[in-house]
Each structure stands twice: as C-alpha cells, then as structure tokens.
Motif scaffolding. Structure first.
Motif, PDB file in Angstrom:
ATOM      1  N   LEU A 266       0.822  -1.215   0.000  1.00 52.65           N
ATOM      2  CA  LEU A 266       0.000   0.000   0.000  1.00 52.65           C
ATOM      3  C   LEU A 266       0.850   1.257   0.000  1.00 52.65           C
ATOM      4  O   LEU A 266       0.427   2.300  -0.511  1.00 52.65           O
ATOM      5  CB  LEU A 266      -0.940  -0.017   1.206  1.00 52.65           C
ATOM      6  N   ASN A 267       2.045   1.178   0.574  1.00 54.41           N
ATOM      7  CA  ASN A 267       2.958   2.324   0.515  1.00 54.41           C
ATOM      8  C   ASN A 267       3.416   2.585  -0.918  1.00 54.41           C
ATOM      9  O   ASN A 267       3.589   3.739  -1.327  1.00 54.41           O
ATOM     10  CB  ASN A 267       4.181   2.075   1.401  1.00 54.41           C
ATOM     11  N   LYS A 268       3.620   1.515  -1.676  1.00 53.76           N
ATOM     12  CA  LYS A 268       4.088   1.641  -3.061  1.00 53.76           C
ATOM     13  C   LYS A 268       2.952   1.900  -4.040  1.00 53.76           C
ATOM     14  O   LYS A 268       3.140   2.540  -5.077  1.00 53.76           O
ATOM     15  CB  LYS A 268       4.824   0.361  -3.478  1.00 53.76           C
ATOM     16  N   SER A 269       1.749   1.382  -3.722  1.00 51.73           N
ATOM     17  CA  SER A 269       0.597   1.525  -4.635  1.00 51.73           C
ATOM     18  C   SER A 269      -0.636   1.972  -3.859  1.00 51.73           C
ATOM     19  O   SER A 269      -1.616   1.220  -3.748  1.00 51.73           O
ATOM     20  CB  SER A 269       0.327   0.199  -5.351  1.00 51.73           C
ATOM     21  N   PRO A 270      -0.629   3.194  -3.332  1.00 50.44           N
ATOM     22  CA  PRO A 270      -1.745   3.652  -2.490  1.00 50.44           C
ATOM     23  C   PRO A 270      -3.058   3.852  -3.234  1.00 50.44           C
ATOM     24  O   PRO A 270      -4.119   3.935  -2.598  1.00 50.44           O
ATOM     25  CB  PRO A 270      -1.233   4.983  -1.919  1.00 50.44           C
ATOM     26  N   ASP A 271      -3.002   3.924  -4.566  1.00 53.11           N
ATOM     27  CA  ASP A 271      -4.219   4.164  -5.343  1.00 53.11           C
ATOM     28  C   ASP A 271      -4.900   2.883  -5.818  1.00 53.11           C
ATOM     29  O   ASP A 271      -5.880   2.942  -6.561  1.00 53.11           O
ATOM     30  CB  ASP A 271      -3.900   5.034  -6.563  1.00 53.11           C
ATOM     31  N   LEU A 272      -4.378   1.720  -5.390  1.00 51.97           N
ATOM     32  CA  LEU A 272      -4.949   0.442  -5.836  1.00 51.97           C
ATOM     33  C   LEU A 272      -5.390  -0.427  -4.661  1.00 51.97           C
ATOM     34  O   LEU A 272      -5.179  -1.654  -4.680  1.00 51.97           O
ATOM     35  CB  LEU A 272      -3.922  -0.324  -6.688  1.00 51.97           C
ATOM     36  N   PRO A 273      -6.033   0.117  -3.653  1.00 44.91           N
ATOM     37  CA  PRO A 273      -6.375  -0.700  -2.477  1.00 44.91           C
ATOM     38  C   PRO A 273      -7.390  -1.801  -2.770  1.00 44.91           C
ATOM     39  O   PRO A 273      -7.246  -2.931  -2.291  1.00 44.91           O
ATOM     40  CB  PRO A 273      -6.936   0.324  -1.483  1.00 44.91           C
ATOM     41  N   LEU A 274      -8.418  -1.486  -3.561  1.00 51.84           N
ATOM     42  CA  LEU A 274      -9.464  -2.479  -3.823  1.00 51.84           C
ATOM     43  C   LEU A 274      -8.987  -3.556  -4.790  1.00 51.84           C
ATOM     44  O   LEU A 274      -9.317  -4.742  -4.629  1.00 51.84           O
ATOM     45  CB  LEU A 274     -10.724  -1.794  -4.366  1.00 51.84           C
ATOM     46  N   LEU A 275      -8.214  -3.177  -5.799  1.00 54.24           N
ATOM     47  CA  LEU A 275      -7.674  -4.157  -6.733  1.00 54.24           C
ATOM     48  C   LEU A 275      -6.712  -5.092  -6.014  1.00 54.24           C
ATOM     49  O   LEU A 275      -6.694  -6.304  -6.258  1.00 54.24           O
ATOM     50  CB  LEU A 275      -6.962  -3.453  -7.886  1.00 54.24           C
ATOM     51  N   PHE A 276      -5.912  -4.542  -5.124  1.00 54.27           N
ATOM     52  CA  PHE A 276      -4.988  -5.333  -4.311  1.00 54.27           C
ATOM     53  C   PHE A 276      -5.760  -6.325  -3.454  1.00 54.27           C
ATOM     54  O   PHE A 276      -5.406  -7.515  -3.378  1.00 54.27           O
ATOM     55  CB  PHE A 276      -4.163  -4.380  -3.435  1.00 54.27           C
ATOM     56  N   LEU A 277      -6.824  -5.871  -2.826  1.00 60.39           N
ATOM     57  CA  LEU A 277      -7.654  -6.743  -2.003  1.00 60.39           C
ATOM     58  C   LEU A 277      -8.332  -7.811  -2.853  1.00 60.39           C
ATOM     59  O   LEU A 277      -8.426  -8.982  -2.448  1.00 60.39           O
ATOM     60  CB  LEU A 277      -8.702  -5.900  -1.268  1.00 60.39           C
ATOM     61  N   PHE A 278      -8.788  -7.434  -4.042  1.00 62.71           N
ATOM     62  CA  PHE A 278      -9.442  -8.373  -4.956  1.00 62.71           C
ATOM     63  C   PHE A 278      -8.485  -9.512  -5.345  1.00 62.71           C
ATOM     64  O   PHE A 278      -8.880 -10.691  -5.361  1.00 62.71           O
ATOM     65  CB  PHE A 278      -9.915  -7.632  -6.205  1.00 62.71           C
ATOM     66  N   LEU A 279      -7.240  -9.182  -5.646  1.00 68.16           N
ATOM     67  CA  LEU A 279      -6.259 -10.201  -6.014  1.00 68.16           C
ATOM     68  C   LEU A 279      -5.999 -11.159  -4.853  1.00 68.16           C
ATOM     69  O   LEU A 279      -5.859 -12.373  -5.058  1.00 68.16           O
ATOM     70  CB  LEU A 279      -4.947  -9.535  -6.450  1.00 68.16           C
ATOM     71  N   GLN A 280      -5.949 -10.638  -3.643  1.00 71.63           N
ATOM     72  CA  GLN A 280      -5.756 -11.485  -2.472  1.00 71.63           C
ATOM     73  C   GLN A 280      -6.880 -12.517  -2.346  1.00 71.63           C
ATOM     74  O   GLN A 280      -6.637 -13.701  -2.104  1.00 71.63           O
ATOM     75  CB  GLN A 280      -5.713 -10.627  -1.204  1.00 71.63           C
TER      76      GLN A 280
ATOM     77  N   ASP B 220       4.600   3.768 -15.974  1.00 73.60           N
ATOM     78  CA  ASP B 220       5.382   4.712 -15.170  1.00 73.60           C
ATOM     79  C   ASP B 220       6.667   4.025 -14.724  1.00 73.60           C
ATOM     80  O   ASP B 220       6.638   3.040 -13.979  1.00 73.60           O
ATOM     81  CB  ASP B 220       4.563   5.155 -13.954  1.00 73.60           C
ATOM     82  N   SER B 221       7.792   4.518 -15.149  1.00 70.48           N
ATOM     83  CA  SER B 221       9.082   3.880 -14.856  1.00 70.48           C
ATOM     84  C   SER B 221       9.451   3.953 -13.380  1.00 70.48           C
ATOM     85  O   SER B 221      10.304   3.188 -12.913  1.00 70.48           O
ATOM     86  CB  SER B 221      10.190   4.540 -15.690  1.00 70.48           C
ATOM     87  N   THR B 222       8.838   4.861 -12.624  1.00 68.66           N
ATOM     88  CA  THR B 222       9.163   4.987 -11.199  1.00 68.66           C
ATOM     89  C   THR B 222       8.384   4.004 -10.325  1.00 68.66           C
ATOM     90  O   THR B 222       8.679   3.871  -9.136  1.00 68.66           O
ATOM     91  CB  THR B 222       8.859   6.417 -10.717  1.00 68.66           C
ATOM     92  N   TRP B 223       7.392   3.334 -10.898  1.00 71.64           N
ATOM     93  CA  TRP B 223       6.567   2.400 -10.118  1.00 71.64           C
ATOM     94  C   TRP B 223       7.189   1.020 -10.123  1.00 71.64           C
ATOM     95  O   TRP B 223       7.545   0.489 -11.181  1.00 71.64           O
ATOM     96  CB  TRP B 223       5.143   2.342 -10.703  1.00 71.64           C
ATOM     97  N   ASP B 224       7.332   0.430  -8.962  1.00 68.41           N
ATOM     98  CA  ASP B 224       7.886  -0.919  -8.842  1.00 68.41           C
ATOM     99  C   ASP B 224       6.745  -1.936  -8.822  1.00 68.41           C
ATOM    100  O   ASP B 224       6.136  -2.199  -7.779  1.00 68.41           O
ATOM    101  CB  ASP B 224       8.723  -1.030  -7.559  1.00 68.41           C
ATOM    102  N   GLY B 225       6.480  -2.511  -9.980  1.00 68.20           N
ATOM    103  CA  GLY B 225       5.380  -3.470 -10.085  1.00 68.20           C
ATOM    104  C   GLY B 225       5.643  -4.769  -9.379  1.00 68.20           C
ATOM    105  O   GLY B 225       4.698  -5.492  -9.021  1.00 68.20           O
ATOM    106  N   ASN B 226       6.927  -5.096  -9.153  1.00 66.54           N
ATOM    107  CA  ASN B 226       7.253  -6.356  -8.476  1.00 66.54           C
ATOM    108  C   ASN B 226       6.725  -6.379  -7.049  1.00 66.54           C
ATOM    109  O   ASN B 226       6.282  -7.428  -6.558  1.00 66.54           O
ATOM    110  CB  ASN B 226       8.774  -6.573  -8.466  1.00 66.54           C
ATOM    111  N   VAL B 227       6.773  -5.229  -6.383  1.00 69.30           N
ATOM    112  CA  VAL B 227       6.259  -5.161  -5.013  1.00 69.30           C
ATOM    113  C   VAL B 227       4.766  -5.463  -4.997  1.00 69.30           C
ATOM    114  O   VAL B 227       4.270  -6.201  -4.139  1.00 69.30           O
ATOM    115  CB  VAL B 227       6.531  -3.767  -4.400  1.00 69.30           C
ATOM    116  N   PHE B 228       4.049  -4.902  -5.971  1.00 62.10           N
ATOM    117  CA  PHE B 228       2.604  -5.118  -6.046  1.00 62.10           C
ATOM    118  C   PHE B 228       2.283  -6.585  -6.361  1.00 62.10           C
ATOM    119  O   PHE B 228       1.425  -7.200  -5.718  1.00 62.10           O
ATOM    120  CB  PHE B 228       1.997  -4.212  -7.113  1.00 62.10           C
TER     121      PHE B 228
END
Length: 353
Positions: free
Chosen positions: A32-46, A224-232
């Motif tokens: 959530l620190n790295k992707s604060p704008d994707l809380p529901l999508l993150f929860l959905f994947l879980q 976005d090159s600054t976003w670390d997708g691996n963390v997500f």
C-alpha cells in the motif's frame, strides 16, 4: 472450552493466526505504501488467490471439500459475506493511511465493540468487571488517538483514517458473531465458509473497483518507470497465500473458542507489531502510543481473566453424556460460555484420523 478440545490445538490455532496476521499487516503495508491508489484491486487479487488455493487444496486432498454453489445458500450467507468485505475494505484503507505500529491503536475498539455486539446478540447483561475491562480498552484507544506535539505532522493520523479504523473494528465485531450463525449453512465446515466468504467478497468488490477506475490507474502505473510493479505482484501473492491461511486460522479460532477469545489473539500481537513497525518502517512510537497499546493489552488480558472466572470450571459429565460419548453418537458439541453458543467439531474425526 469443551473437554474434548485439546488445549494444545487451541494454542496452535491462535499462534498460527497471530503469525499469519503479522505477515499480512506488514506485507500489506509495504504494498500500500508503493501503490496507495490500488487498495481495492490489491484486495481483490488477495481474495482470488485464496479461492484458487482452496481449489488446489481440494484437488490434492479429499479432506478439503468445497461447497456446491447454490443460489439459496448464497442468499443465506450474503450477510456474513457483505459484512466481511466491508470490514476488509475499511481495514485496508485504515492500514494505508496510518503507520503500521499505529494500526492496532486505530482498531483498538475491536474488543469493546465485539463485547457489545455479542451482548446484544445474546440479549445478556454484562457484569461490572466486563464493563471495567471494556472501559479500560476504550480509554487506551482514546489515549492513543489523542493529539500529541511529539508526533510530526506527516505521522499524525487523519480523522478519516481513524473513522476507517472504527468502521473496520465494528464490522470485525459483526463478522465474529455472524460466523457462528453462518456455519450451519455450510455443513458446519470452516473451509466451505472460507470459500464462500472469499469468493463472495471478490464478487462484491468488482463493481467498486471499476467505479473507482483502478484498472485505468494500474495501466498508467505500468507505463510509469518509477513504479515498482514487483512489489505489487509479489505482495499480492504473499498476502493472498497468508490471507488464505489467516482466514482458515481465524475461523478455526472462533469455532474452537469464542469471538472474544479470537479477538484476544489480535490484541496479544500488538507489542510485536509495534516493534516491527519501528524497525521496518521507522514508525514513531510516543509515550502516548506506547501507553495506549499497554492499556489496551491490559484491559484485554483483564477481560480474558474475567471471562475465565465467570465461566467457571466445566461441570463433570453426566451418565448420559458418558454413554453418548461411548456410543460415538455426537459429531458436534455445544457449549454456552457467558451466553455465547460455540460449535466445536471433533477435529480428529473430521480429519479422518
């Protein structure tokens, strides 16, 4: 706790629940620190990962039996599923907006609210000592959220994040009580209820994910090159696995003990969570916050002691009970503990041992 439940099994379930919960909190916070704008999508994947894991477990072991998806059952389980997903949403939003070490303070009203919901559902009257315990925990919460000049502006929780914490606590309390009423619709199987809960919660989330535009946000982040997708991605996988384990452990904890004892394990991990928060995320722990955690723990421990004293030792089995046990006639036992009815399976028999 009934006589046929091994105390070591109860301790193992509670310990397992605490470890899984700690992993969930800190990996969730990192994502959530790295992707604060994707809380529901993150929860959905879980939730989706948990459903896939349940299917995998059912394919490997005959002991894991998934439910048949029937509309009538879905309607009966809709309340517990809806309460679960609402609680998860507010829980995720609260964790996103506060420090990891402050998270348990933000949700410090879980125990008092669970007591209130349990008392209302059982229509019982609390003892004076129960009221004292609940008041102590509430005082600990208020101490932790009180404004302090020692906390920098960036670390000060907003009123909205505290509101998220309150709503999360409230729906956790509802969920802890609703589980007991929902188990009969799943053949008293925690696995089947976990499946319904995860699948149903994922389905409920879909329209809200679309309305918030999170798929479009994800697409922008990918470019976005600054976003670390691996963390997500890795965070979603790890929390999906531990979310599955946490769901099962939490359901077993409530089923074997009581909603309040289940909540106690959440409070007991607070100290570890605070220490890890300081080391991993450089969280700020003031005297007020440390005192808040201490008071919440003290009130919770006092409540647990009160619960054990008021319940008293279990009465010796009657001749009829001994005869039934000898015949192996009973598959599910019921106990009344402070007005709560707890359904407890014979675990060994359930596992085919």
């Amino acid at each position: 706790m009934p006589n046929d439940v091994n105390p070591f099994k109860v301790a193992a379930v509670v310990s397992f629940y605490m470890i899984a919960a700690l992993v969930m909190v800190f990996v969730n916070k990192a994502v959530l620190n790295k992707s604060p704008d994707l809380p529901l999508l993150f929860l959905f994947l879980q939730l989706c990962i948990a459903v896939v894991l349940l299917h995998g477990a059912a394919a490997i072991s005959s002991r894991v039996e998934l439910p048949k998806l029937e509309l009538e059952t879905a309607k009966k389980l809709a309340p517990v599923v809806l309460v679960n997903v609402i609680g998860l949403i507010f829980n995720t939003l609260c964790l996103r907006d506060v420090e990891a070490s402050f998270f348990q303070i933000a949700r410090g009203l879980v125990l008092p609210l669970t007591i209130i919901v349990s008392l209302i559902s059982t229509k019982s009257t609390p003892s004076t000592r129960v009221i004292i315990a609940a008041t102590a925990v509430t005082a600990g919460f208020l101490l932790g959220v009180a404004p302090s000049s020692a906390v920098p502006v960036h670390a000060t929780p907003s009123a909205l994040s505290l509101f998220y914490g309150f709503l999360s606590s409230l729906f956790i309390a509802f969920h802890a009580v609703l589980i007991k009423a929902s188990l009969p619709y799943c053949n008293n199987s925690t696995i089947q209820l976990a499946y319904w809960t995860n699948l149903g919660s994922a389905a409920f989330l879909v329209p809200f994910i679309i309305l918030r535009g999170e798929p479009m946000i994800l697409e922008d982040l990918i470019h976005d090159s600054t976003w670390d997708g691996n963390v997500f991605l890795w965070g979603s996988l790890v929390t999906g696995i531990f979310g599955f384990l946490l769901c099962v452990a939490g359901l077993l904890s409530i089923k074997v003990t009581s909603p309040i004892t289940h909540m106690f394990s959440s409070a007991a991990r607070s100290v570890i969570q605070t220490v890890l928060g300081v080391f991993l995320f450089n969280d700020i722990v003031t005297v007020n916050r440390a005192g808040s955690i201490f008071v919440i723990l003290l009130g919770t421990m006092f409540y647990t002691w009160v619960k054990s004293v008021e319940s008293g030792p279990p009465p010796p089995p009657s001749r009829k009970d001994i005869d039934l046990e000898a015949l192996g006639d009973s598959r599910v036992s019921e106990e009344t503990e402070g007005g709560d009815t707890t359904m407890v399976f014979d675990v060994d028999e359930k596992e085919g041992k």
